[in-house]
Design an enzyme around this catalytic site. Structure first.
Site, PDB file in Angstrom:
ATOM      1  N   HIS A 306       6.862  36.126 -87.256  1.00 26.51           N
ATOM      2  CA  HIS A 306       8.298  36.206 -87.506  1.00 26.51           C
ATOM      3  C   HIS A 306       8.578  35.953 -88.969  1.00 26.51           C
ATOM      4  O   HIS A 306       7.916  35.124 -89.588  1.00 26.51           O
ATOM      5  CB  HIS A 306       9.061  35.180 -86.650  1.00 26.51           C
ATOM      6  CG  HIS A 306      10.496  35.519 -86.497  1.00 26.51           C
ATOM      7  ND1 HIS A 306      11.428  35.142 -87.422  1.00 26.51           N
ATOM      8  CD2 HIS A 306      11.150  36.224 -85.541  1.00 26.51           C
ATOM      9  CE1 HIS A 306      12.605  35.597 -87.033  1.00 26.51           C
ATOM     10  NE2 HIS A 306      12.469  36.257 -85.898  1.00 26.51           N
ATOM     11  N   ASP A 363      10.134  38.233 -78.299  1.00 27.33           N
ATOM     12  CA  ASP A 363       9.774  39.433 -77.545  1.00 27.33           C
ATOM     13  C   ASP A 363       8.499  39.274 -76.731  1.00 27.33           C
ATOM     14  O   ASP A 363       8.175  40.136 -75.918  1.00 27.33           O
ATOM     15  CB  ASP A 363       9.611  40.614 -78.516  1.00 27.33           C
ATOM     16  CG  ASP A 363      10.942  40.969 -79.138  1.00 27.33           C
ATOM     17  OD1 ASP A 363      11.911  41.062 -78.390  1.00 27.33           O
ATOM     18  OD2 ASP A 363      11.001  41.131 -80.365  1.00 27.33           O
TER      19      ASP A 363
HETATM   20  N1  CMC Z   1      -0.397  40.700 -85.887  1.00 26.98           N
HETATM   21  C1  CMC Z   1      -1.348  40.626 -86.860  1.00 26.98           C
HETATM   22  N2  CMC Z   1      -1.096  40.240 -88.110  1.00 26.98           N
HETATM   23  C2  CMC Z   1       0.161  39.923 -88.436  1.00 26.98           C
HETATM   24  C3  CMC Z   1       1.194  39.985 -87.490  1.00 26.98           C
HETATM   25  C4  CMC Z   1       0.875  40.386 -86.180  1.00 26.98           C
HETATM   26  N3  CMC Z   1       1.819  40.466 -85.249  1.00 26.98           N
HETATM   27  N4  CMC Z   1       2.346  39.607 -88.065  1.00 26.98           N
HETATM   28  C5  CMC Z   1       2.056  39.343 -89.351  1.00 26.98           C
HETATM   29  N5  CMC Z   1       0.733  39.534 -89.569  1.00 26.98           N
HETATM   30  C6  CMC Z   1       0.008  39.277 -90.830  1.00 26.98           C
HETATM   31  C7  CMC Z   1       0.342  40.313 -91.875  1.00 26.98           C
HETATM   32  O1  CMC Z   1      -0.541  41.413 -91.783  1.00 26.98           O
HETATM   33  C8  CMC Z   1       0.166  39.528 -93.144  1.00 26.98           C
HETATM   34  O2  CMC Z   1      -1.202  39.385 -93.378  1.00 26.98           O
HETATM   35  P1  CMC Z   1      -1.753  39.264 -94.921  1.00 26.98           P
HETATM   36  O3  CMC Z   1      -1.119  38.033 -95.486  1.00 26.98           O
HETATM   37  O4  CMC Z   1      -3.243  39.168 -94.786  1.00 26.98           O
HETATM   38  O5  CMC Z   1      -1.323  40.521 -95.608  1.00 26.98           O
HETATM   39  C9  CMC Z   1       0.694  38.135 -92.761  1.00 26.98           C
HETATM   40  O6  CMC Z   1       0.484  38.033 -91.337  1.00 26.98           O
HETATM   41  C10 CMC Z   1       2.152  37.923 -93.089  1.00 26.98           C
HETATM   42  O7  CMC Z   1       2.906  38.908 -92.421  1.00 26.98           O
HETATM   43  P2  CMC Z   1       4.153  39.661 -92.986  1.00 26.98           P
HETATM   44  O8  CMC Z   1       4.070  41.094 -92.603  1.00 26.98           O
HETATM   45  O9  CMC Z   1       4.323  39.331 -94.436  1.00 26.98           O
HETATM   46  O10 CMC Z   1       5.305  38.971 -92.211  1.00 26.98           O
HETATM   47  P3  CMC Z   1       6.776  39.493 -92.248  1.00 26.98           P
HETATM   48  O11 CMC Z   1       7.633  38.291 -92.312  1.00 26.98           O
HETATM   49  O12 CMC Z   1       6.992  40.538 -93.272  1.00 26.98           O
HETATM   50  O13 CMC Z   1       6.908  40.251 -90.848  1.00 26.98           O
HETATM   51  C11 CMC Z   1       7.147  40.657 -88.547  1.00 26.98           C
HETATM   52  C12 CMC Z   1       7.369  39.666 -89.695  1.00 26.98           C
HETATM   53  C13 CMC Z   1       7.874  40.155 -87.328  1.00 26.98           C
HETATM   54  C14 CMC Z   1       7.693  42.062 -88.917  1.00 26.98           C
HETATM   55  C15 CMC Z   1       5.614  40.757 -88.279  1.00 26.98           C
HETATM   56  O14 CMC Z   1       5.127  39.476 -87.957  1.00 26.98           O
HETATM   57  C16 CMC Z   1       5.289  41.742 -87.180  1.00 26.98           C
HETATM   58  O15 CMC Z   1       5.183  42.937 -87.449  1.00 26.98           O
HETATM   59  N6  CMC Z   1       5.130  41.270 -85.895  1.00 26.98           N
HETATM   60  C17 CMC Z   1       4.874  42.149 -84.808  1.00 26.98           C
HETATM   61  C18 CMC Z   1       6.169  42.856 -84.389  1.00 26.98           C
HETATM   62  C19 CMC Z   1       7.102  41.910 -83.653  1.00 26.98           C
HETATM   63  O16 CMC Z   1       6.705  41.169 -82.755  1.00 26.98           O
HETATM   64  N7  CMC Z   1       8.396  41.992 -84.015  1.00 26.98           N
HETATM   65  C20 CMC Z   1       9.434  41.189 -83.379  1.00 26.98           C
HETATM   66  C21 CMC Z   1      10.041  40.196 -84.338  1.00 26.98           C
HETATM   67  S1  CMC Z   1      10.984  38.944 -83.467  1.00 26.98           S
HETATM   68  C22 CMC Z   1      12.341  39.775 -82.861  1.00 26.98           C
HETATM   69  C23 CMC Z   1      13.389  39.951 -83.854  1.00 26.98           C
HETATM   70  O17 CMC Z   1      13.946  38.951 -84.325  1.00 26.98           O
HETATM   71  O18 CMC Z   1      13.684  41.109 -84.140  1.00 26.98           O
END
Ligand code: CMC
Length: 434
Positions: A306, A363
């Site tokens: 998140h 989710d």
């Molecule tokens: N599985 C594997 N790796 C992950 C995941 C995941 N679900 N989420 C983040 N990472 C990794 C990401 O690749 C990055 O790695 P590195 O530092 O090596 O590059 C690190 O963790 C930080 O992630 P980020 O992408 O910078 O995190 P963010 O804040 O930009 O993204 C997120 C948050 C929710 C988009 C992401 O965690 C994600 O895509 N999760 C899966 C989709 C999901 O469950 N979405 C629902 C969000 S909650 C409902 C809502 O409020 O809408």
């Protein structure tokens, strides 16, 4: 803590006020930055950008805290229903008995949609995604309720808010009925909010769907847990669109479209697809976790991670507990719940997830509960949208009355061509594309 931040550019110092929130959150007010220095800030994804001050919802992502108007989420677990929480979010405090009764009556009274709107459903293809239908139909409310295009006073806003919260449920149920070739059922004024929605979804002209208390309470809680989440993607969209003084229906329709994406509200569908793949034996839980850790696999562990929570998402915690309690009571055992627990267990002790502070989000468990209630997967994000509606409405109204409200218009750092001459078509020579 100092009430000023000092920035040095080319040896010259500039002072900016430090703003402190109720819960001790600090922000640097850079609204005069460009005027004073000629510079802007660059913050792709708005990771560090506060777009507004807000009184509605407080999140402490490090501690896993979520509060609506100051009230911790956990206190909603056994008490109020979705209508009470909607009122709280929109009007700033819990309603009195009289206010609650009046609002609930207004919702019952406004549940039906204009008969003309029904015909729109027939022109959508059967396979149209329900989120596309919902976004379009909420926008279409602007056509059927021109009296609410200008919401200048609180009375009118109250009436428009009640209509939206009530009608989105009817529109959602009609989208489902259309996709399944079923007759549309009118709302039943003798039923409360959740049973009425499930009646419109599942009753037949020859058979009334009976909503038991467990199902009612579970869906009620799902709506409450989704009701607001401060400046997330869809809510920021609603505020962004509303900042141009677009009407409430148009702004909330934009919010629905933003919610649709798999990185936001659409993640609950992706979670079920992931659990189903594991259940069918296409891939084991262990293999899936390995894939999610491999950057070039294009796979993420859906329902994990998140932007704000770097600890347990309190909504996921509550939903996991509800699923654990309710499923056996409902007489439903879901193998996907066991798979979800297994994935959670694997990730919570895996360095990759621990170091990046990736925990289950809202989710991760919501789909399992929705499945137990009988909601089909392609309606999961629609349920999220029904739940999020009071939050969108509260934020739309708040931004409209914000001190110094102005159109939201971010800037950019341009990185394209320098000054380039236009070449007439016959004189253009480029390398072949691809
Ligand atoms: N599985 C594997 N790796 C992950 C995941 C995941 N679900 N989420 C983040 N990472 C990794 C990401 O690749 C990055 O790695 P590195 O530092 O090596 O590059 C690190 O963790 C930080 O992630 P980020 O992408 O910078 O995190 P963010 O804040 O930009 O993204 C997120 C948050 C929710 C988009 C992401 O965690 C994600 O895509 N999760 C899966 C989709 C999901 O469950 N979405 C629902 C969000 S909650 C409902 C809502 O409020 O809408």
């Amino acid at each position: 803590m100092s009430d000023k931040a000092i920035l040095t550019i080319d040896g010259k110092q500039y002072e900016f006020p430090v703003i402190v929130g109720t819960e001790g959150e600090y922000g640097i007010d850079i609204s005069k930055l460009r005027a004073l220095t000629g510079h802007i800030t660059l913050d792709p994804g708005y990771v560090n950008t506060g777009s507004c001050k807000s009184d509605i919802t407080f999140i402490d992502g490090e501690k896993g805290i979520l509060r609506y108007r100051g009230i911790p989420l956990e206190q909603f677990a056994n008490g109020p229903n979705f209508i009470e929480v909607s009122w709280l979010l929109i009007f700033g405090r819990p309603p009195t008995t009289e206010e609650y009764r009046e609002f609930a009556e207004e919702l019952t009274h406004e549940a039906n949609i204009d008969e003309g709107m029904k015909h729109h459903f027939n022109s959508f293809p059967r396979k149209a995604p329900p989120m596309a239908i919902l976004g379009s139909m909420v926008n279409a409310l602007s056509c059927f309720h021109p009296e609410f295009l200008d919401l200048d006073d609180e009375e009118k806003f109250y009436a428009a808010a009640a209509r939206l919260i009530s009608k989105i449920r009817t529109l959602a149920a009609f989208a489902y009925r259309h996709a399944n070739g079923l007759p549309y059922l009118y709302p039943n004024p003798s039923l409360k909010y959740v049973p009425n929605f499930l009646h419109m979804m599942f009753s037949m002209p020859y058979h009334h769907y009976e909503c038991d208390d467990l199902t009612r309470d579970a869906l009620n809680m799902i709506f409450i847990l989704h009701a607001d989440h401060e400046q997330n993607c869809s809510t920021s969209t609603v505020r962004m669109v509303g900042s141009s003084q677009a009407n409430l229906f148009a702004s909330c329709s934009a919010g629905i479209n933003a919610l649709w994406g798999p990185l936001h509200g659409g993640a609950n569908v992706a979670v079920m697809e992931m659990l189903d793949r594991i259940h069918k034996g296409n891939v084991s839980a262990e293999e899936y976790v390995k894939l999610a850790k491999k950057k070039d696999s294009g796979v993420k562990l859906m329902g994990f991670g998140h932007r704000v929570y770097k600890n347990f998402d309190p909504r996921a915690k509550l939903l996991g507990e509800i699923a654990e309690k309710l499923l056996p009571k409902m007489g439903r055992k879901d193998p996907l719940l066991d798979i979800a627990r297994r994935l959670e267990e694997l990730c919570l002790k895996d360095d990759y997830f621990v170091e990046r502070k990736l925990y289950p989000n809202v989710d991760f468990y919501s789909g399992i509960l929705l499945r137990a209630i009988g909601i089909p997967t392609n309606m999961f994000t629609v349920i999220f949208a029904i739940g999020r509606m009071p939050g969108w409405i509260a934020h739309w109204w708040e931004q409209k009355h914000m001190e110094g409200a102005q159109i939201n218009r971010p800037r950019q750092i341009y990185t394209g061509n320098g000054l380039t001459d236009y070449v007439p078509m016959p004189g253009r020579k480029y390398p072949k594309r691809g």
